[in-house]
Design a protein around this motif. Sequence first.
Motif, PDB file in Angstrom:
ATOM      1  N   LEU A 207      26.903 -63.623   3.352  1.00 25.58           N
ATOM      2  CA  LEU A 207      28.192 -63.087   3.320  1.00 25.58           C
ATOM      3  C   LEU A 207      29.338 -63.976   2.490  1.00 25.58           C
ATOM      4  O   LEU A 207      30.441 -63.448   2.316  1.00 25.58           O
ATOM      5  N   GLU A 208      29.115 -65.238   2.392  1.00 27.03           N
ATOM      6  CA  GLU A 208      30.215 -66.053   1.707  1.00 27.03           C
ATOM      7  C   GLU A 208      29.888 -65.964   0.249  1.00 27.03           C
ATOM      8  O   GLU A 208      30.889 -66.163  -0.333  1.00 27.03           O
ATOM      9  N   ALA A 209      29.009 -65.419  -0.114  1.00 28.14           N
ATOM     10  CA  ALA A 209      28.827 -65.327  -1.865  1.00 28.14           C
ATOM     11  C   ALA A 209      29.765 -63.979  -2.036  1.00 28.14           C
ATOM     12  O   ALA A 209      29.541 -62.810  -1.890  1.00 28.14           O
ATOM     13  N   ARG A 210      30.759 -64.268  -2.790  1.00 36.43           N
ATOM     14  CA  ARG A 210      31.986 -63.404  -3.341  1.00 36.43           C
ATOM     15  C   ARG A 210      32.259 -63.705  -4.928  1.00 36.43           C
ATOM     16  O   ARG A 210      31.914 -64.720  -5.079  1.00 36.43           O
ATOM     17  N   ASP A 211      32.867 -62.612  -5.547  1.00 34.13           N
ATOM     18  CA  ASP A 211      33.338 -62.825  -6.584  1.00 34.13           C
ATOM     19  C   ASP A 211      34.670 -62.220  -6.775  1.00 34.13           C
ATOM     20  O   ASP A 211      35.306 -61.448  -5.509  1.00 34.13           O
ATOM     21  N   GLY A 212      35.228 -61.977  -7.633  1.00 32.23           N
ATOM     22  CA  GLY A 212      36.567 -61.250  -7.919  1.00 32.23           C
ATOM     23  C   GLY A 212      36.341 -59.823  -7.513  1.00 32.23           C
ATOM     24  O   GLY A 212      37.470 -59.274  -7.455  1.00 32.23           O
ATOM     25  N   HIS A 213      35.325 -59.255  -7.481  1.00 31.72           N
ATOM     26  CA  HIS A 213      35.093 -57.735  -7.388  1.00 31.72           C
ATOM     27  C   HIS A 213      34.697 -57.498  -5.787  1.00 31.72           C
ATOM     28  O   HIS A 213      34.488 -56.300  -5.430  1.00 31.72           O
ATOM     29  N   GLY A 214      34.391 -58.612  -4.976  1.00 37.65           N
ATOM     30  CA  GLY A 214      34.003 -58.393  -3.739  1.00 37.65           C
ATOM     31  C   GLY A 214      32.651 -59.023  -3.550  1.00 37.65           C
ATOM     32  O   GLY A 214      32.505 -60.011  -3.676  1.00 37.65           O
ATOM     33  N   GLN A 215      31.888 -58.453  -2.203  1.00 37.68           N
ATOM     34  CA  GLN A 215      31.077 -59.420  -1.837  1.00 37.68           C
ATOM     35  C   GLN A 215      29.801 -59.175  -2.328  1.00 37.68           C
ATOM     36  O   GLN A 215      29.663 -58.000  -3.210  1.00 37.68           O
ATOM     37  N   LEU A 216      29.081 -60.307  -2.666  1.00 38.49           N
ATOM     38  CA  LEU A 216      27.752 -60.198  -3.518  1.00 38.49           C
ATOM     39  C   LEU A 216      26.621 -60.445  -2.541  1.00 38.49           C
ATOM     40  O   LEU A 216      25.475 -60.036  -3.084  1.00 38.49           O
TER      41      LEU A 216
ATOM     42  N   GLY B 186      26.409 -64.602   8.729  1.00 37.51           N
ATOM     43  CA  GLY B 186      25.509 -64.685   7.638  1.00 37.51           C
ATOM     44  C   GLY B 186      24.839 -65.907   7.393  1.00 37.51           C
ATOM     45  O   GLY B 186      24.881 -66.797   8.360  1.00 37.51           O
ATOM     46  N   LYS B 187      24.340 -66.135   6.257  1.00 42.46           N
ATOM     47  CA  LYS B 187      23.642 -67.308   5.959  1.00 42.46           C
ATOM     48  C   LYS B 187      24.603 -68.704   5.950  1.00 42.46           C
ATOM     49  O   LYS B 187      25.696 -68.627   5.709  1.00 42.46           O
ATOM     50  N   GLY B 188      24.093 -69.684   6.795  1.00 39.35           N
ATOM     51  CA  GLY B 188      24.861 -70.601   6.881  1.00 39.35           C
ATOM     52  C   GLY B 188      25.939 -70.855   7.870  1.00 39.35           C
ATOM     53  O   GLY B 188      26.624 -71.878   7.863  1.00 39.35           O
ATOM     54  N   MET B 189      25.997 -69.726   8.548  1.00 38.42           N
ATOM     55  CA  MET B 189      27.238 -69.756   9.577  1.00 38.42           C
ATOM     56  C   MET B 189      26.999 -69.983  11.095  1.00 38.42           C
ATOM     57  O   MET B 189      26.752 -69.186  11.697  1.00 38.42           O
ATOM     58  N   GLY B 190      26.407 -71.316  11.161  1.00 41.52           N
ATOM     59  CA  GLY B 190      25.931 -71.750  12.367  1.00 41.52           C
ATOM     60  C   GLY B 190      25.019 -70.881  13.081  1.00 41.52           C
ATOM     61  O   GLY B 190      23.622 -70.713  12.474  1.00 41.52           O
ATOM     62  N   GLY B 191      25.150 -70.497  14.277  1.00 38.88           N
ATOM     63  CA  GLY B 191      23.948 -69.672  15.021  1.00 38.88           C
ATOM     64  C   GLY B 191      24.133 -68.324  15.017  1.00 38.88           C
ATOM     65  O   GLY B 191      23.366 -67.420  16.097  1.00 38.88           O
TER      66      GLY B 191
ATOM     67  N   HIS C 185      18.420 -63.609  -4.066  1.00 37.07           N
ATOM     68  CA  HIS C 185      19.363 -64.787  -4.034  1.00 37.07           C
ATOM     69  C   HIS C 185      20.356 -64.728  -5.241  1.00 37.07           C
ATOM     70  O   HIS C 185      20.053 -64.164  -6.427  1.00 37.07           O
ATOM     71  N   ILE C 186      21.552 -65.095  -5.074  1.00 34.30           N
ATOM     72  CA  ILE C 186      22.700 -65.309  -6.303  1.00 34.30           C
ATOM     73  C   ILE C 186      22.112 -66.357  -7.056  1.00 34.30           C
ATOM     74  O   ILE C 186      21.684 -67.300  -6.806  1.00 34.30           O
ATOM     75  N   PRO C 187      22.647 -66.263  -8.327  1.00 33.19           N
ATOM     76  CA  PRO C 187      23.054 -65.122  -9.067  1.00 33.19           C
ATOM     77  C   PRO C 187      22.173 -63.827  -9.181  1.00 33.19           C
ATOM     78  O   PRO C 187      21.043 -63.851  -9.157  1.00 33.19           O
ATOM     79  N   LEU C 188      22.775 -62.537  -8.842  1.00 34.14           N
ATOM     80  CA  LEU C 188      22.031 -61.311  -8.709  1.00 34.14           C
ATOM     81  C   LEU C 188      21.600 -60.805 -10.169  1.00 34.14           C
ATOM     82  O   LEU C 188      21.965 -59.811 -10.741  1.00 34.14           O
ATOM     83  N   VAL C 189      20.627 -61.405 -10.725  1.00 31.37           N
ATOM     84  CA  VAL C 189      20.200 -61.041 -12.095  1.00 31.37           C
ATOM     85  C   VAL C 189      19.209 -59.764 -11.885  1.00 31.37           C
ATOM     86  O   VAL C 189      17.991 -59.997 -11.299  1.00 31.37           O
ATOM     87  N   THR C 190      19.542 -58.559 -12.506  1.00 30.02           N
ATOM     88  CA  THR C 190      18.657 -57.588 -12.244  1.00 30.02           C
ATOM     89  C   THR C 190      18.370 -56.881 -13.671  1.00 30.02           C
ATOM     90  O   THR C 190      19.543 -57.067 -14.693  1.00 30.02           O
ATOM     91  N   THR C 191      17.079 -56.579 -14.185  1.00 32.44           N
ATOM     92  CA  THR C 191      16.865 -56.123 -15.282  1.00 32.44           C
ATOM     93  C   THR C 191      17.563 -54.643 -15.503  1.00 32.44           C
ATOM     94  O   THR C 191      17.807 -53.980 -14.626  1.00 32.44           O
ATOM     95  N   LYS C 192      17.483 -54.494 -16.874  1.00 31.72           N
ATOM     96  CA  LYS C 192      18.294 -53.057 -17.030  1.00 31.72           C
ATOM     97  C   LYS C 192      17.720 -51.834 -16.296  1.00 31.72           C
ATOM     98  O   LYS C 192      18.476 -50.994 -16.015  1.00 31.72           O
TER      99      LYS C 192
END
Length: 365
Positions: A257-266, A276-281, A200-207
């Motif tokens: 698919l709706e999750a995006r930022d300035g660098h592209g898709q998240l 994708g998620k939340g896009m109807g059926g 789930h976003i935000p995509l917090v990942t350990t080092k």
Amino acid sequence: SGMEADDGYRALQWNAGSGGLPTNETTFARVLQQQGYATGLIGKWHQGVNCESRNDHCHHPLNHGFDYFYGMPFTLVNDCQPGRPPEVDAMTRSRLWHYTQMAALGVLTVAVGKTCGFISVSWKGVLGAASLVFLFFVSWYASFGFVCRWNCILMRDHDVIEQPMVLERTAGHMLREAISYIERNKHRPFLLFVSLLHVHIPLVTTKRFLGKSQHGLYGDNVEEMDWLVGEILKALEVHGLKNKTFTYFTSDHGGHLEARDGHGQLGGWNGIFRGGKGMGGWEGGIRVPGIFRWPGVLPAGRVIHEPTSLMDIFPTVVQLGGGHAPQDRVIDGRSLVPLLQGTDEHSAHEFLFHYCGKYLHAARW
């Protein structure tokens, strides 16, 4: 299940809000608890906490059949990571900030006019107006300015143990809790529901996993999730539970698919499936992994192409635990046991329906 709304909000927005999974609903955890199972939930809940007061915990996991809870009573949102754009009620927050700025500008204009002699108004009136603007700002900022503190918390049973939570440490905490739960209950029947914050976003990942994949931050997050699941499965093997434990891995929706930022898709990708998620059926939002493991009972490597549903988890777990589903209501799910063991060749569902809120978006025959 009582978790539907017609005001556009199909999920709880605040820990402090009243409402959640109704107390008269029967979870598979409650059924197995009645069968003598230890029942634990580690991860996110997002089914409500309180009804009328901050301490009644009427919707808490421990009031729905779980005897142990460690995790988030809410869900992961951008507000949980400092520096990310706001997510919870972002439009409302933006409007309130706009109103505050306009009101402050108006008071400032009056003050300048008074100073220059253009407006005949008392300084007492100017200060009174300024005080009202300040009170208005404080009244909404007390909630929206501290979303991270109010929503992004960790609990153990009924106690808040981290507020706000530190996301970089959370995955490690949850893994240790899951392994510890298995170790504590290895000599008795147990149900462990691990509801990971990944991916789930935000995509917090350990080092350790940053930059490890070839698919950016989302890929790194998937790699870390894969490792977390592997460590939990390893704990089952270490304690001699591999051949006695039914394990099911799935997700609640397809790639976001709706999750995006300035660098592209998240939010991942769904291959050949549209949406994708939340896009109807569309299938990209509905199709999820369903991976089962039960050595000695289920044959390895078998692929089942029949359509099933997450609603099937309830009757499947209830049957495996030796319990019975409630008889006073219609249960839409069907046990997957016959399909998994090969005694049935086809899904027990003739039709599957997909709703978005109260609206029917898709049907499969």
